[in-house]
Motif scaffolding. Structure first.
Motif, mmCIF file in Angstrom:
data_model
loop_
_atom_site.group_PDB
_atom_site.id
_atom_site.type_symbol
_atom_site.label_atom_id
_atom_site.label_comp_id
_atom_site.label_asym_id
_atom_site.label_seq_id
_atom_site.Cartn_x
_atom_site.Cartn_y
_atom_site.Cartn_z
ATOM 1 N N ASP A 1 47.894 49.258 83.127
ATOM 2 C CA ASP A 1 47.545 47.858 83.333
ATOM 3 C C ASP A 1 48.763 46.939 83.267
ATOM 4 O O ASP A 1 48.616 45.710 83.135
ATOM 5 N N TRP B 1 40.778 50.183 76.936
ATOM 6 C CA TRP B 1 41.969 50.703 76.259
ATOM 7 C C TRP B 1 41.598 51.451 74.980
ATOM 8 O O TRP B 1 42.466 51.753 74.159
ATOM 9 N N ARG C 1 43.269 43.178 73.267
ATOM 10 C CA ARG C 1 44.074 42.582 74.331
ATOM 11 C C ARG C 1 44.295 41.110 73.966
ATOM 12 O O ARG C 1 43.420 40.272 74.141
#
Length: 343
Positions: A304, A240, A260
């Motif tokens: 995602d 990301w 995350r």
């Protein structure tokens, strides 16, 4: 104030010979923390966060990271209070940033189990933190302005009252912002002469150097050393994260690093991607690189299955970041405050 007019940091810090030990009548036995304490400390931290109804949760991995970094001296920088059953009920940690140059900082962190509040434990913890923080500043040998800093969540006002009682004052305000992703994400705009590429390990040192340059004009920012830069990455999300590379020179023009935080999703009620750091070097500003990096990350989050893109921003950021985020649909949903003693 000019550094030429400042007394030496060892004088300004007014460090005690020893930080004030919490009194025995509080009912706890006090000692330093060790890395082996991480699981038990995680349980205490979780209890504090739940009691304060904080909108996030620290993971065990993040608690383990509290003990990482060769610049830390756990025997002197940490304190934990345990009850008669050996259960942790309060903790404290004071740390520094080894790359500090024009401002030397001591960061103060602590908490008290909800069952042990209202007895003076919090005030004793903050008094110890201030004393150890003053020692760290004095021992730095850096004769520049100094700061004792505690970052407190606005959702837990009791902590602010304890620090205010100790003489700390609110000096900077931060907003957490989020943008929904399920209704669509803007296209990544093209920026002439620059490519947006996935983050890769071989780019990381150049990104660190770019970060130090990009944030040189941000309030309170100090250069990050290579060791500090690589520290605290248990939640880092490489897939990301993105880097803007100049086609002609191969230089890093900008970057976006993401985290995350899956442990936060149940508390928030939705999954999200978090933008940890976003920066554009001065020579490449004004060309839309920030928007390109943010939208690239949004697409990665959405792919995602994330429902929101989130980030934090200094409300007085000189780059106008708050307005940029708002123009992309980000909205404020919570905040925090830096409380400090300036030396």
């Amino acid at each position: 104030m000019s550094t030429l007019s400042l007394a030496p940091i060892a004088v300004r810090a007014a460090a005690p010979a020893e930080p004030p030990r919490p009194p025995t009548e509080l009912g706890l036995t006090w000692r330093a923390l060790t890395p082996d304490d991480a699981p038990a400390l995680f349980e205490l931290v979780s209890a504090v966060e739940e009691a304060d109804a904080l909108p996030f949760r620290r993971s065990l991995e993040e608690v383990v990271e509290m003990f990482e970094g060769d610049w830390k001296d756990h025997a002197r920088d940490t304190l934990v209070g345990v009850d008669d059953a050996g259960v942790m009920r309060a903790y404290a940690q004071a740390t520094t940033a080894p790359g500090d140059e024009s401002l030397v900082r001591a960061f103060l962190l602590g908490g008290v189990h909800p069952a042990w509040r209202g007895r003076g434990v919090g005030r004793a913890v903050v008094a110890w933190l201030e004393g150890r923080g003053r020692q760290l500043l004095a021992e730095s040998g850096k004769d520049v302005p100094g700061r004792l800093a505690a970052y407190l969540e606005d959702a837990a006002p009791v902590s602010a009252r304890v620090y205010a009682h100790a003489g700390f004052a609110p000096v900077r305000y931060y907003s957490e912002m989020r943008r929904p992703l399920r209704d669509g994400v803007p296209a990544v705009p093209h920026v002439d002469g620059v490519r947006i590429v996935p983050w890769a390990p071989e780019l990381d040192e150049a990104v660190r150097v770019a970060h130090n340059e990009a944030f040189a004009d941000h309030w309170g920012s100090q250069p990050r050393s290579a060791e500090a830069w690589s520290h605290g990455r248990s939640m880092f999300a490489p897939s990301w994260s993105f880097v803007a590379v100049d086609d002609a020179t191969g230089e890093v023009a900008g970057y976006l690093l993401s985290g995350r935080y899956e442990q936060d999703w149940a508390v928030a009620g939705y999954p999200s991607g978090y933008t940890e750091l976003l920066g554009v070097r001065r020579a490449w500003r004004g060309r839309g690189l920030g928007v390109a990096l943010l939208t690239a990350a949004m697409h990665a989050y959405a792919a995602d299955g994330m429902h929101y893109a989130e980030l934090g921003v200094d409300t007085e950021n000189p780059s106008g970041a708050h307005g940029l985020y708002a123009s992309l649909g980000y909205e404020v949903f919570q905040g925090s405050t830096m409380w400090s003693i300036e030396l």
